[in-house]
Enzyme design. Structure first.
Site, PDB file in Angstrom:
ATOM      1  N   HIS A 250     -23.440 -24.247  -2.441  1.00 31.95           N
ATOM      2  CA  HIS A 250     -22.688 -22.990  -2.309  1.00 31.95           C
ATOM      3  C   HIS A 250     -23.545 -21.886  -1.680  1.00 31.95           C
ATOM      4  O   HIS A 250     -23.319 -20.711  -1.925  1.00 31.95           O
ATOM      5  CB  HIS A 250     -22.149 -22.511  -3.659  1.00 31.95           C
ATOM      6  CG  HIS A 250     -21.462 -23.584  -4.441  1.00 31.95           C
ATOM      7  ND1 HIS A 250     -20.117 -23.855  -4.318  1.00 31.95           N
ATOM      8  CD2 HIS A 250     -21.956 -24.476  -5.335  1.00 31.95           C
ATOM      9  CE1 HIS A 250     -19.803 -24.868  -5.131  1.00 31.95           C
ATOM     10  NE2 HIS A 250     -20.905 -25.271  -5.746  1.00 31.95           N
TER      11      HIS A 250
ATOM     12  N   SER B 161     -32.348  -8.287  23.697  1.00 31.71           N
ATOM     13  CA  SER B 161     -31.150  -7.464  23.805  1.00 31.71           C
ATOM     14  C   SER B 161     -31.326  -6.495  24.949  1.00 31.71           C
ATOM     15  O   SER B 161     -32.440  -6.056  25.239  1.00 31.71           O
ATOM     16  CB  SER B 161     -30.941  -6.708  22.496  1.00 31.71           C
ATOM     17  OG  SER B 161     -30.215  -5.512  22.726  1.00 31.71           O
TER      18      SER B 161
ATOM     19  N   LYS C  42     -35.175  -6.783  19.538  1.00 30.19           N
ATOM     20  CA  LYS C  42     -34.391  -7.966  19.187  1.00 30.19           C
ATOM     21  C   LYS C  42     -34.935  -9.280  19.738  1.00 30.19           C
ATOM     22  O   LYS C  42     -35.451  -9.348  20.840  1.00 30.19           O
ATOM     23  CB  LYS C  42     -32.952  -7.799  19.709  1.00 30.19           C
ATOM     24  CG  LYS C  42     -32.185  -6.738  18.968  1.00 30.19           C
ATOM     25  CD  LYS C  42     -31.696  -7.229  17.621  1.00 30.19           C
ATOM     26  CE  LYS C  42     -30.383  -7.944  17.815  1.00 30.19           C
ATOM     27  NZ  LYS C  42     -29.849  -8.425  16.556  1.00 30.19           N
TER      28      LYS C  42
END
Ligand code: ARG
Length: 463
Positions: free
Chosen positions: A155, A276, A282
């Site tokens: 999960h 980016s 980034k």
């Protein structure tokens, strides 16, 4: 003029010609088309249906056409509709009468499926090779980081510690089954339709076994109607591509998660990352995302052909011309994805400290503490309850299980002794999982060895 123009007084207009043509897609099968025509003409001559001189002329003409195509010196013309017409037209133009005899006892219906089956077999070979290369990258990471411990999840919540190598090997086995699916798809394609002619067979004394053998097929399709209308071999290929593509999405999704600041388990190499245009800091896992995204078109290609085939009456219908574009696209897409994923995995850096730091959080020892009590005679359900209380205590104190004192443990059950510390240490927890296929070091060592053997066997089978 089309090669079938005899009974027509008018041709189609340019738009309709383009609409009906498959040349832009099926010209990829030029080598298969030429091989099929060579095998067919040789058989016709051996059966005394055309002369030996005809077959020599046809072969010489086809060889020249192949050289011209490969030298980019063949002017493909959309008026030819498809690769079969293009090659046959060029052959007649260059060798005349002999070329015009090539299509004796053959239809484009058996011809196209023969070519497509040969091409599908080739695609399966490439896919198996790409699959093996990707598995090699997973094996290498498992070998290089054999005893690194990471949190295992259910999960997406911390569950029990596992070896990173075990996690990598899980993907190895998924991909090893994909290899089997590509092999099955190749086997499905490996039957020869040639000689079925348009749908009913032919009045010429063809030797179907001879053409099948010359083209390297395992056998001859026993029903001429089925031979020209069956496309399930492409469904098998598309299904194999789809499953493999879905497996890759799971792997890539984890790599994307693992490379976030929140996880920090891996760093992708610069060559498999992008920046980016506005945010200077980034470093994005674009290629993992792209592989994840490409699964859409691969599964779409499978669904596309399923729907095209649905309710289609026997035998050949022009609908079947829609079979190739999606199948080739899916195969090439999965091939590219395998290549990209292999490079990405090969070059990604693993951060064992970050994995370990996460593995010390979230009470990953809880099951082992419950097993400790159960091994001392407490029913497992009762032990589960006791450890639940201990976890609650930790939650309230804001600590982990290994911060508790022996007194804390004893307050919940007097079965606890000083040796409970052995159940709290990550190495011991992992090593204790000795079940075959489990994450214990010894079991993973054994698993790694059988993975290496399977890898060797599959790689050898491609030679
Ligand atoms: N271009 C066609 C295809 O890909 C070849 C077979 C055409 N046969 C026919 N009867 N129109 O399916």
């Amino acid at each position: 003029m089309a090669l079938w123009s005899g009974r027509f007084e008018e041709g189609v207009d340019d738009f309709t010609q383009r609409f009906g043509a498959s040349l832009p897609v099926d010209k990829a099968m030029y080598a298969e088309d030429i091989a099929g025509s060579k095998a067919h003409s040789r058989m016709l001559a051996n059966q005394g249906i055309i002369s030996q001189q005809d077959v020599e002329d046809i072969h010489a003409g086809l060889d020249t056409i192949q050289q011209r195509i490969e030298a980019d010196d063949f002017a493909f013309d959309i008026n030819d509709e498809d690769i079969h017409m293009a090659v046959e037209g060029a052959l007649i133009e260059s060798v005349g009468q002999a070329g015009a005899r090539l299509h004796t006892g053959r239809s484009r219906n058996d011809q196209v499926s023969t070519d497509t089956r040969l091409y599908a077999k080739k695609l399966c070979d490439h896919l198996m090779a790409g699959n093996v290369a990707l598995r090699q990258a997973l094996l290498a990471q498992a070998e290089a980081n054999f005893s690194v411990i990471m949190p295992g999840y259910t999960h997406l919540q911390h569950a029990q510690p596992v070896l990173f190598s075990h996690h990598m090997l899980a993907y190895f086995w998924m991909l090893a089954r994909d290899f089997g699916r590509f092999k099955n798809a190749k086997r499905a394609a490996d039957m020869c339709p040639l000689g079925a002619a348009a749908l009913a067979g032919t009045t010429y004394p063809l030797n179907r076994a001879a053409t099948a053998e010359a083209l390297g097929f395992a056998g001859v399709i026993p029903n001429s109607l089925d031979a020209v209308s069956d496309r399930d071999y492409l469904l098998d290929l598309l299904y194999a591509c789809s499953v493999s593509s879905i497996h890759l999405t799971r792997l890539c999704e984890e790599i994307i998660l693992w490379s976030t600041a929140e996880f920090g388990f891996v760093t992708l190499s610069d060559s498999y990352s992008t920046g980016s245009s506005i945010m200077p800091q980034k470093k994005n896992p674009d290629f993992a995302e792209l592989i994840r995204g490409k699964s859409g078109r691969v599964v779409g290609d499978l669904v596309g052909l399923l729907v095209t085939l649905k309710s289609l009456p026997l035998a050949y219908n022009k609908d079947l011309q829609e079979d190739k574009e999606g199948a080739f696209d899916a195969a090439h897409t999965v091939l590219d994805c395998c290549q990209c994923a292999a490079g990405m995995i090969e070059t990604m850096a693993i951060h064992p400290e970050a994995m370990r730091a996460q593995a010390t959080k979230g009470y990953l020892a809880a099951t082992d503490v419950a097993d400790y009590l159960a091994k001392k005679g407490m029913p497992f359900r009762a032990a589960h309850e006791v450890v639940g209380h201990l976890v609650l205590l930790c939650e309230k104190r804001g600590c982990q299980l290994d911060d508790l004192t022996l007194e804390d443990f004893k307050a919940e059950s007097d079965l606890f002794e000083a040796d409970i510390v052995n159940c709290l240490d990550l190495e011991s927890i992992v090593a204790a999982r000795t079940t075959f296929g489990g994450t214990g070091n010894a079991a993973v060592r054994e698993q790694l060895e059988s993975a290496q053997q399977m890898q060797q066997k599959d790689a050898d089978s491609l030679l």
